[in-house]
Design a protein around this motif. Structure first.
Motif, PDB file in Angstrom:
ATOM      1  N   VAL A 166      36.134  86.446  46.000  1.00 21.71           N
ATOM      2  CA  VAL A 166      37.004  86.742  44.859  1.00 21.71           C
ATOM      3  C   VAL A 166      38.465  86.368  45.146  1.00 21.71           C
ATOM      4  O   VAL A 166      39.119  85.733  44.305  1.00 21.71           O
ATOM      5  N   PRO A 167      39.027  86.732  46.308  1.00 26.67           N
ATOM      6  CA  PRO A 167      40.410  86.311  46.581  1.00 26.67           C
ATOM      7  C   PRO A 167      40.580  84.794  46.539  1.00 26.67           C
ATOM      8  O   PRO A 167      41.621  84.292  46.108  1.00 26.67           O
ATOM      9  N   ALA A 168      39.541  84.074  46.977  1.00 30.47           N
ATOM     10  CA  ALA A 168      39.625  82.607  46.953  1.00 30.47           C
ATOM     11  C   ALA A 168      39.693  82.096  45.516  1.00 30.47           C
ATOM     12  O   ALA A 168      40.474  81.198  45.199  1.00 30.47           O
ATOM     13  N   TRP A 169      38.875  82.687  44.633  1.00 28.53           N
ATOM     14  CA  TRP A 169      38.903  82.300  43.226  1.00 28.53           C
ATOM     15  C   TRP A 169      40.268  82.584  42.617  1.00 28.53           C
ATOM     16  O   TRP A 169      40.833  81.770  41.887  1.00 28.53           O
ATOM     17  N   LEU A 170      40.807  83.765  42.908  1.00 28.43           N
ATOM     18  CA  LEU A 170      42.105  84.137  42.356  1.00 28.43           C
ATOM     19  C   LEU A 170      43.213  83.233  42.884  1.00 28.43           C
ATOM     20  O   LEU A 170      44.154  82.903  42.159  1.00 28.43           O
ATOM     21  N   SER A 171      43.101  82.828  44.138  1.00 31.06           N
ATOM     22  CA  SER A 171      44.102  81.932  44.717  1.00 31.06           C
ATOM     23  C   SER A 171      44.077  80.580  44.020  1.00 31.06           C
ATOM     24  O   SER A 171      45.125  79.976  43.740  1.00 31.06           O
ATOM     25  N   MET A 172      42.860  80.097  43.729  1.00 30.70           N
ATOM     26  CA  MET A 172      42.751  78.826  43.018  1.00 30.70           C
ATOM     27  C   MET A 172      43.318  78.956  41.599  1.00 30.70           C
ATOM     28  O   MET A 172      44.032  78.072  41.114  1.00 30.70           O
ATOM     29  N   ALA A 173      43.013  80.075  40.941  1.00 33.98           N
ATOM     30  CA  ALA A 173      43.525  80.298  39.590  1.00 33.98           C
ATOM     31  C   ALA A 173      45.054  80.354  39.595  1.00 33.98           C
ATOM     32  O   ALA A 173      45.706  79.862  38.667  1.00 33.98           O
ATOM     33  N   TYR A 174      45.620  80.938  40.629  1.00 34.94           N
ATOM     34  CA  TYR A 174      47.082  81.013  40.752  1.00 34.94           C
ATOM     35  C   TYR A 174      47.672  79.608  40.877  1.00 34.94           C
ATOM     36  O   TYR A 174      48.722  79.307  40.307  1.00 34.94           O
ATOM     37  N   GLY A 175      46.978  78.762  41.625  1.00 33.59           N
ATOM     38  CA  GLY A 175      47.439  77.380  41.761  1.00 33.59           C
ATOM     39  C   GLY A 175      47.416  76.638  40.439  1.00 33.59           C
ATOM     40  O   GLY A 175      48.330  75.878  40.108  1.00 33.59           O
ATOM     41  N   VAL A 176      46.355  76.860  39.653  1.00 35.28           N
ATOM     42  CA  VAL A 176      46.263  76.227  38.335  1.00 35.28           C
ATOM     43  C   VAL A 176      47.375  76.749  37.420  1.00 35.28           C
ATOM     44  O   VAL A 176      48.002  75.990  36.670  1.00 35.28           O
ATOM     45  N   ALA A 177      47.636  78.049  37.499  1.00 34.57           N
ATOM     46  CA  ALA A 177      48.696  78.633  36.670  1.00 34.57           C
ATOM     47  C   ALA A 177      50.058  78.034  37.011  1.00 34.57           C
ATOM     48  O   ALA A 177      50.957  77.982  36.168  1.00 34.57           O
ATOM     49  N   GLY A 178      50.200  77.569  38.252  1.00 32.94           N
ATOM     50  CA  GLY A 178      51.456  76.971  38.670  1.00 32.94           C
ATOM     51  C   GLY A 178      51.847  75.752  37.851  1.00 32.94           C
ATOM     52  O   GLY A 178      53.023  75.401  37.755  1.00 32.94           O
ATOM     53  N   PHE A 179      50.839  75.090  37.248  1.00 32.62           N
ATOM     54  CA  PHE A 179      51.146  73.961  36.375  1.00 32.62           C
ATOM     55  C   PHE A 179      52.011  74.400  35.194  1.00 32.62           C
ATOM     56  O   PHE A 179      52.716  73.601  34.589  1.00 32.62           O
ATOM     57  N   HIS A 180      51.922  75.677  34.847  1.00 35.94           N
ATOM     58  CA  HIS A 180      52.632  76.197  33.682  1.00 35.94           C
ATOM     59  C   HIS A 180      53.813  77.083  34.088  1.00 35.94           C
ATOM     60  O   HIS A 180      54.215  77.965  33.334  1.00 35.94           O
ATOM     61  N   TYR A 181      54.345  76.836  35.273  1.00 36.40           N
ATOM     62  CA  TYR A 181      55.445  77.640  35.796  1.00 36.40           C
ATOM     63  C   TYR A 181      56.619  77.705  34.825  1.00 36.40           C
ATOM     64  O   TYR A 181      57.167  78.776  34.545  1.00 36.40           O
ATOM     65  N   CYS A 182      57.016  76.535  34.276  1.00 36.71           N
ATOM     66  CA  CYS A 182      58.166  76.497  33.364  1.00 36.71           C
ATOM     67  C   CYS A 182      57.900  77.327  32.109  1.00 36.71           C
ATOM     68  O   CYS A 182      58.810  77.986  31.587  1.00 36.71           O
ATOM     69  N   HIS A 183      56.654  77.308  31.632  1.00 38.56           N
ATOM     70  CA  HIS A 183      56.312  78.084  30.442  1.00 38.56           C
ATOM     71  C   HIS A 183      56.459  79.579  30.724  1.00 38.56           C
ATOM     72  O   HIS A 183      56.983  80.329  29.886  1.00 38.56           O
ATOM     73  N   TYR A 184      56.020  80.018  31.894  1.00 39.85           N
ATOM     74  CA  TYR A 184      56.157  81.430  32.266  1.00 39.85           C
ATOM     75  C   TYR A 184      57.631  81.823  32.318  1.00 39.85           C
ATOM     76  O   TYR A 184      58.028  82.891  31.829  1.00 39.85           O
ATOM     77  N   GLN A 185      58.432  80.973  32.914  1.00 39.44           N
ATOM     78  CA  GLN A 185      59.852  81.297  33.045  1.00 39.44           C
ATOM     79  C   GLN A 185      60.535  81.361  31.682  1.00 39.44           C
ATOM     80  O   GLN A 185      61.389  82.221  31.432  1.00 39.44           O
ATOM     81  N   GLU A 186      60.166  80.442  30.777  1.00 41.60           N
ATOM     82  CA  GLU A 186      60.807  80.393  29.473  1.00 41.60           C
ATOM     83  C   GLU A 186      60.375  81.545  28.572  1.00 41.60           C
ATOM     84  O   GLU A 186      61.163  82.039  27.759  1.00 41.60           O
ATOM     85  N   THR A 187      59.111  81.990  28.704  1.00 39.85           N
ATOM     86  CA  THR A 187      58.603  83.035  27.804  1.00 39.85           C
ATOM     87  C   THR A 187      58.717  84.441  28.399  1.00 39.85           C
ATOM     88  O   THR A 187      58.993  85.401  27.678  1.00 39.85           O
ATOM     89  N   LEU A 188      58.484  84.572  29.710  1.00 40.94           N
ATOM     90  CA  LEU A 188      58.505  85.884  30.350  1.00 40.94           C
ATOM     91  C   LEU A 188      59.762  86.114  31.191  1.00 40.94           C
ATOM     92  O   LEU A 188      60.099  87.256  31.500  1.00 40.94           O
ATOM     93  N   GLY A 189      60.398  85.031  31.570  1.00 39.57           N
ATOM     94  CA  GLY A 189      61.592  85.156  32.396  1.00 39.57           C
ATOM     95  C   GLY A 189      61.297  85.490  33.842  1.00 39.57           C
ATOM     96  O   GLY A 189      62.189  85.886  34.595  1.00 39.57           O
ATOM     97  N   SER A 190      60.050  85.320  34.254  1.00 38.60           N
ATOM     98  CA  SER A 190      59.681  85.628  35.641  1.00 38.60           C
ATOM     99  C   SER A 190      58.422  84.866  36.009  1.00 38.60           C
ATOM    100  O   SER A 190      57.764  84.255  35.164  1.00 38.60           O
TER     101      SER A 190
END
Length: 203
Positions: A166-190
């Motif tokens: 499970v931690p491995a799956w979550l780590s991979m998902a975190y990496g995929v989410a990194g593609f949308h880093y700018c979107h997170y910063q613009e919408t959530l500010g963090s």
């Protein structure tokens, strides 16, 4: 000598117009030199060429006026945008050295057809990246091929990671989410931090 010219519009953080010369050296090789006339001074012309390639022999008598005349005599292909970073761009697309992933999720667009130009001297000077360091994308065009790759990974996931499945799956998902880093910063500010922890070492 120069055999062609491209008009390159700067990225979102540096909206300058850069002219790109393809210079033919005496040994027959071609070197690309980006030039922004607005930032060029008479004393820096020869330095600009030699900073790209020390083998470019440029006369110290070359003037900005002569360069301007040269640019005017060359054909002007359509303008291109020179991005200032890889990954997510202001329009939501994602840039790699060989292609661009459109923001709408459609098929990757080859870099040559994207309207973008990679300024090698900029990435080297500002980011310390040589051409061999640029990120590339391995794209499997057939859906069946992508499915087969995914199944190969998932079928062996637990065998490789053991109780860290499970931690491995979550780590991979975190990496995929990194593609949308700018979107997170613009919408959530963090941007969340990921601390991976497994109960046992991988097998």
């Amino acid at each position: 000598t120069a055999d062609s010219l491209r008009m390159v519009a700067g990225g979102d953080e540096e909206p300058t117009l850069t002219r790109v010369l393809n210079c033919l050296k005496q040994d027959g090789t071609t070197v690309t030199v980006p030039i922004c006339l607005d930032k060029l001074t008479g004393r820096s012309i020869s330095d600009k060429f030699t900073s790209v390639d020390s083998g470019l022999g440029v006369s110290s008598k070359l003037t900005i006026a002569a360069l301007t005349d040269l640019f005017a005599s060359l054909p002007t292909p359509p303008s291109r945008t020179a991005p200032l970073r890889f990954g997510t761009q202001p329009n939501g697309s994602r840039l790699y050295s060989d292609c661009v992933l459109p923001a709408d999720g459609s098929a990757p667009v080859p870099l040559s057809e994207s309207g973008l130009y990679l300024d090698e001297s900029y990435f080297k000077k500002q980011l310390g990246l040589g051409v061999g360091d640029y990120p590339t994308l391995l794209h499997v065009p057939l859906a069946e091929g992508r499915h087969a790759c995914f199944r190969l990974m998932t079928d062996n996931w637990e065998t490789v990671f053991g109780s860290n499945f499970v931690p491995a799956w979550l780590s991979m998902a975190y990496g995929v989410a990194g593609f949308h880093y700018c979107h997170y910063q613009e919408t959530l500010g963090s941007w969340p931090l990921c601390y991976a922890y497994g109960g046992a070492p991988p097998r």
